[in-house]
Design a protein around this motif. Sequence first.
Motif, PDB file in Angstrom:
ATOM      1  N   THR A   1       0.861  -1.189   0.000  1.00  0.00           N
ATOM      2  CA  THR A   1       0.000   0.000   0.000  1.00  0.00           C
ATOM      3  C   THR A   1       0.895   1.236   0.000  1.00  0.00           C
ATOM      4  O   THR A   1       1.997   1.217   0.555  1.00  0.00           O
ATOM      5  CB  THR A   1      -0.900   0.068   1.248  1.00  0.00           C
ATOM      6  OG1 THR A   1      -0.077   0.232   2.409  1.00  0.00           O
ATOM      7  CG2 THR A   1      -1.728  -1.181   1.390  1.00  0.00           C
TER       8      THR A   1
ATOM      9  N   LYS B   1       6.971  -1.256   7.202  1.00  0.00           N
ATOM     10  CA  LYS B   1       6.515   0.085   6.839  1.00  0.00           C
ATOM     11  C   LYS B   1       7.742   0.925   6.524  1.00  0.00           C
ATOM     12  O   LYS B   1       8.800   0.738   7.137  1.00  0.00           O
ATOM     13  CB  LYS B   1       5.805   0.769   8.017  1.00  0.00           C
ATOM     14  CG  LYS B   1       4.500   0.212   8.424  1.00  0.00           C
ATOM     15  CD  LYS B   1       3.719   1.197   9.333  1.00  0.00           C
ATOM     16  CE  LYS B   1       3.878   0.905  10.801  1.00  0.00           C
ATOM     17  NZ  LYS B   1       2.787   1.444  11.644  1.00  0.00           N
ATOM     18  N   MET B   2       7.603   1.899   5.645  1.00  0.00           N
ATOM     19  CA  MET B   2       8.699   2.835   5.374  1.00  0.00           C
ATOM     20  C   MET B   2       8.137   4.085   4.721  1.00  0.00           C
ATOM     21  O   MET B   2       6.982   4.124   4.303  1.00  0.00           O
ATOM     22  CB  MET B   2       9.731   2.198   4.447  1.00  0.00           C
ATOM     23  CG  MET B   2       9.180   1.812   3.076  1.00  0.00           C
ATOM     24  SD  MET B   2      10.452   1.166   1.954  1.00  0.00           S
ATOM     25  CE  MET B   2      10.690  -0.465   2.616  1.00  0.00           C
TER      26      MET B   2
ATOM     27  N   CYS C   1       4.072   6.970   2.029  1.00  0.00           N
ATOM     28  CA  CYS C   1       4.030   6.072   3.180  1.00  0.00           C
ATOM     29  C   CYS C   1       3.677   4.684   2.655  1.00  0.00           C
ATOM     30  O   CYS C   1       2.564   4.461   2.177  1.00  0.00           O
ATOM     31  CB  CYS C   1       2.974   6.528   4.178  1.00  0.00           C
ATOM     32  SG  CYS C   1       3.303   8.157   4.865  1.00  0.00           S
ATOM     33  N   ILE C   2       4.636   3.780   2.767  1.00  0.00           N
ATOM     34  CA  ILE C   2       4.527   2.469   2.125  1.00  0.00           C
ATOM     35  C   ILE C   2       4.451   1.370   3.186  1.00  0.00           C
ATOM     36  O   ILE C   2       5.170   1.426   4.180  1.00  0.00           O
ATOM     37  CB  ILE C   2       5.766   2.238   1.223  1.00  0.00           C
ATOM     38  CG1 ILE C   2       5.822   3.322   0.121  1.00  0.00           C
ATOM     39  CG2 ILE C   2       5.774   0.835   0.634  1.00  0.00           C
ATOM     40  CD1 ILE C   2       7.108   3.310  -0.691  1.00  0.00           C
ATOM     41  N   SER C   3       3.568   0.401   2.960  1.00  0.00           N
ATOM     42  CA  SER C   3       3.547  -0.822   3.782  1.00  0.00           C
ATOM     43  C   SER C   3       3.575  -2.008   2.838  1.00  0.00           C
ATOM     44  O   SER C   3       2.940  -1.968   1.783  1.00  0.00           O
ATOM     45  CB  SER C   3       2.256  -0.906   4.611  1.00  0.00           C
ATOM     46  OG  SER C   3       2.233   0.060   5.613  1.00  0.00           O
TER      47      SER C   3
ATOM     48  N   ALA D   1       0.402   5.518   0.515  1.00  0.00           N
ATOM     49  CA  ALA D   1      -0.334   6.777   0.651  1.00  0.00           C
ATOM     50  C   ALA D   1       0.647   7.872   0.270  1.00  0.00           C
ATOM     51  O   ALA D   1       1.701   7.996   0.890  1.00  0.00           O
ATOM     52  CB  ALA D   1      -0.837   6.967   2.077  1.00  0.00           C
TER      53      ALA D   1
END
Lengths: 367, 367, 367, 367
Positions: free
Chosen positions: B181, B338-339, B261-263, B183
Amino acid sequence: MSAPIKKKAGVLGATGSVGQRFILLLANHPDFELFRLGASSRSAGKKYKDAVTWKQTDLLPENAEDIIITECTYEAFKECDIVFSGLDSDVAGDIEKELFTNGLAVVSNAKNYRREADVPLVVPIVNTDHIDIVENRVKAAVAKGEKKPGYIICISNCSTAGLVAPLKPLVEKFGPIEYVTAATLQAISGAGFSPGTPGIDVLDNIIPYISGEEEKIEWETKKILANVNKLGDGFDLLTENDIKVSAQCTRVPVSDGHTECISLKFKNRPAPSVEQVKQALRDYVCDAYKTGCHSAPKNSIVVLEEDDRPQPRLDRNRGNGYSVTVGRIREDPIFDIKMVSLSHNTVIGAAGAGILIGEYLVAKNLL
Amino acid sequence: MSAPIKKKAGVLGATGSVGQRFILLLANHPDFELFRLGASSRSAGKKYKDAVTWKQTDLLPENAEDIIITECTYEAFKECDIVFSGLDSDVAGDIEKELFTNGLAVVSNAKNYRREADVPLVVPIVNTDHIDIVENRVKAAVAKGEKKPGYIICISNCSTAGLVAPLKPLVEKFGPIEYVTAATLQAISGAGFSPGTPGIDVLDNIIPYISGEEEKIEWETKKILANVNKLGDGFDLLTENDIKVSAQCTRVPVSDGHTECISLKFKNRPAPSVEQVKQALRDYVCDAYKTGCHSAPKNSIVVLEEDDRPQPRLDRNRGNGYSVTVGRIREDPIFDIKMVSLSHNTVIGAAGAGILIGEYLVAKNLL
Amino acid sequence: MSAPIKKKAGVLGATGSVGQRFILLLANHPDFELFRLGASSRSAGKKYKDAVTWKQTDLLPENAEDIIITECTYEAFKECDIVFSGLDSDVAGDIEKELFTNGLAVVSNAKNYRREADVPLVVPIVNTDHIDIVENRVKAAVAKGEKKPGYIICISNCSTAGLVAPLKPLVEKFGPIEYVTAATLQAISGAGFSPGTPGIDVLDNIIPYISGEEEKIEWETKKILANVNKLGDGFDLLTENDIKVSAQCTRVPVSDGHTECISLKFKNRPAPSVEQVKQALRDYVCDAYKTGCHSAPKNSIVVLEEDDRPQPRLDRNRGNGYSVTVGRIREDPIFDIKMVSLSHNTVIGAAGAGILIGEYLVAKNLL
Amino acid sequence: MSAPIKKKAGVLGATGSVGQRFILLLANHPDFELFRLGASSRSAGKKYKDAVTWKQTDLLPENAEDIIITECTYEAFKECDIVFSGLDSDVAGDIEKELFTNGLAVVSNAKNYRREADVPLVVPIVNTDHIDIVENRVKAAVAKGEKKPGYIICISNCSTAGLVAPLKPLVEKFGPIEYVTAATLQAISGAGFSPGTPGIDVLDNIIPYISGEEEKIEWETKKILANVNKLGDGFDLLTENDIKVSAQCTRVPVSDGHTECISLKFKNRPAPSVEQVKQALRDYVCDAYKTGCHSAPKNSIVVLEEDDRPQPRLDRNRGNGYSVTVGRIREDPIFDIKMVSLSHNTVIGAAGAGILIGEYLVAKNLL
């Protein structure tokens, strides 16, 4: 018919950013009279207008100007019917404890007691039913002929409010949520004023980190969506098995209004459709409104259909800041539903939530 | 030893925001000579400096000032060795087709041909190997004694670049990704200039929507992370079974630099640790760098350890804008990792990517 | 006692930025009823809510939502008692003329008729007495048994309002001003919405130019500070000998509120002291307030003593945007006095001024 | 031919905002070697990279990373050939005095010694000739067989630089200026970082006040435009009779680059025309450039013809920040000429000016 006698309200941390908002909201309040203002010893003894660096877009209310600031002690606040606390967490623990253990009703924006088993953590358009456990305690004491006990009720973290508000109607209608993620774009007013976020950090920039914020969202969501336990003296907290929450928090160049990109997956299959989700959010009426609280918004959740909404500048003041606005409700390729929420971080996310909790306590005869 | 003869470069849409960036990057380029500038008939016939509203923070290069703008036709560009297209998608389709079907090499920022089965969609620090299918075509034609055929290579969507860049090293090292994902908090330079995002929309505000952007990220990721097929003439696109991608896109008050914002969740168990992920990102060297391309960054992915980084203002120019910066790598309560990534949307996300693709074509002798 | 019958109000240019403000201010107005909305033929025939791109921070009033937009013709507006015009100047000239020559009362924000000898140019906290010349005309016609004639009254340029407001009380008290300079820092809402100031121009930037603005300030000041002539049918405009005005105008990243750095020199010696200037500004009460207009602020000029005020974010809403706030009143090393003024450019500087003029016309029985 | 030996440079206040800029500019300087970094006792003993909160858009230079910070004493800096001071004024007085009285050459950005009669106050594209008085002192001492004396040279206030730069060529060409006014729109980088301007103050806002700034501009202009006196040991300061200066200073939401709206009147009649003024500014070449200083810009003053320029985002980096850009040169209705200047406040207005002064000292053999 004579006007009802207003409750005497105190404000702790009155010169800070949350304290200033409490004062604004209490200025012409039908339930409350501004009675005591507490701050650090540096300010104590001064008139409020001389001690405060007022940073609100609304003017300093005249009835607050000349109140002499006191220190934050039980002695100074003992005549108050309710005390709203905007204290920083480094001092809130001891001061608030002194007040509520001595019998005062405290509504606090600080994080110190949020995780206590017998302390309600409340977003007042979501879970005022959690205040039942305080009501039970008070009634039990009164039944035993004891003095009405003091208590503390905690306001949630600001970005938690913008997440749980749209979750609550969905859980009520469609059952448990298995997964929920939130990427937040948070306003700088949430960081306070002294010094708050530096100007150079918010000009042509994003800060992809807010200390402790993600942990707060991930934990508080589990408490706020929990039910009161059978004994009525605590909560059946959700666990990792009940709901998994993942948050990523950023600070953006916005004055007021937290935007949150939310994705969620329901436990029950089939999941509700986009239209069903919208309808459930539109239909939701919070208990605080049903109870007749003055500030409670008729529409706790405002659902917008325009592609490019909600926007902080245009939508943060809906319901005077007590409504949460939701838009872009659509299917999610991984989970079930994606949406964007917007909440006014200093109203429903902080001081306004405290005032609305106070109104609920009045309505429930708990002051 | 004499200097190598530079390739003749043309720019389509030269007065637009992407065109201006192409011109800046070509100004003193070791491989390319600025040879033709194309724009609409309104500008054709004028000197570039008289037709353009220059909005870059770097000055208009002197060698572009007096070039007479032509219309965007094959006839005008036929002497070019390579044509960089910054055209809007409403006109790019026909114009680009005229050029590449007539034998020209086109590198385009427009979306029109990105989904074609035989067109590489390239983030040049990620998947220059996709250009193999063009190389195969060219070699096959040459082997048959035919004229070197024209072709088009597409630059990815800007926000796609900032997502796939950190994914690529992880897929290489740890195998497929099941869920991802993103954002995004996207800079306004990505919206162009005429008129681009209105001032009132970016002042104390967030726009939670960018038309078509989420679909682009969700689809393009599957093509860019795909492998060239066995025949070497197309790609084994990833499917929903191979990777599920979900994006939420917002526009924020930032001039340059997309924050994401990456997961993500890996397919293989056990998933790599946070430290292993960091190491894989740090160790990654892109093929464009190995091939000796001038603009290719030594560190395709810059990994930062500070809590509050990457930030657009401070980190967007790392590797001259060709590196993607990643920070806050940590465990995710739902997925694995997450990163936060930051990419310069007009460099590695648009014109710069085009130039680096051009350099790769030179290195591969494909011009 | 029955409520007074409200006057029927029309709005020209209803979908534009000034038109939207007129509609907001007319929504619950005690004197006016929203009766007609006019826009271009592209919007005519649509419901207002379907034609407008609403960009105000207050919600679109319910009573405007379903009004069917008409074209901007006399025929469509002939039943109106008053017409407020937010038209762009490229179309305002002909349309407004059609209306007022046919007998309608028009209050316009456009610049087209500001310089006409028999048209009042009014900042309603400054020179409502200029409306006397309209009153004289109307009375003369009525006395002759003629039909009440139509007329137009112009609202001043927004940045002119913030300058003449503090000048007026000083001229009244201390006599003519010989020199006045104003360097303005103007909000982007003054540039309208379609497209208005581009986002890239207001991010980390200043635009040191607003087309035609300096000339407007320099000329309009002379008309607004003039007296009605002896015949009562025009104005004794100030000349370069009476007052010299020099303006430098910039656009800054502020949503609402024009800041102006003003320096001035009086003709009479000795010049008043800083304290005398402050007192004169504090003492000033505008005629519109004395006449009982609803929106007229009790304090036309709010004088602040804090060093760092006025600030747009904190002070633009004083007097609901109808007051002008002045601070940093101090001696000037070249002229006599320096000060900083702040005015809400869409209230006292545009639509709000129009409404207040309308209220004055009601009070004077001129509708 | 071997490379010249670089001068050993020290930086006082190395962790502050001005200190960081000194370090950036010294990183690969042809004349200077970064030799000592001084800061408060809190930082002393640490590696620079561990003590600093680096806030520059350029990366921390590698050669500074591991330098161990010392305290700001003569003992620690005695081996330096030149010391650049970015100290705050509350500590700069004593520390700088200790260094220059002990024989060191100090170039300081602090205000403490700017008004001393025998201390040059220098904008290096304007009045490097003021350094003659130091040269005279040094030569006299050397002639007497004494040790080369220490000295201090002060950098001007940042907003003063953007004013005097365009004034100097005009005074040289057209004689004295009688009146000059400047309304400034100053960037937040001028306020430093800890904490600097709060974020809430620069979001949708203007601060119309900068403590002490107007007085600095009004006084410093008189010293910088003065001539060296006949004895060569001081300056014939301009008086109120020679030039009257009036400034109004504001802080605006811009990261770097001070914009100034300037009006001026010459003493001699007839005043030069707009075209003559433009030509004089274009023709001006500063002594630092003639002397061969590396950083001195070929065009000290860049004159732009476009109506809407200069703009901070687009023009602040002209001449690498050492040029001052001037636009909108036009007639003034009160004085003679109006114009807008833009100067990079951290380059020609602070640290960059210090480095260029240092280069001039090298060229003059004064280190």
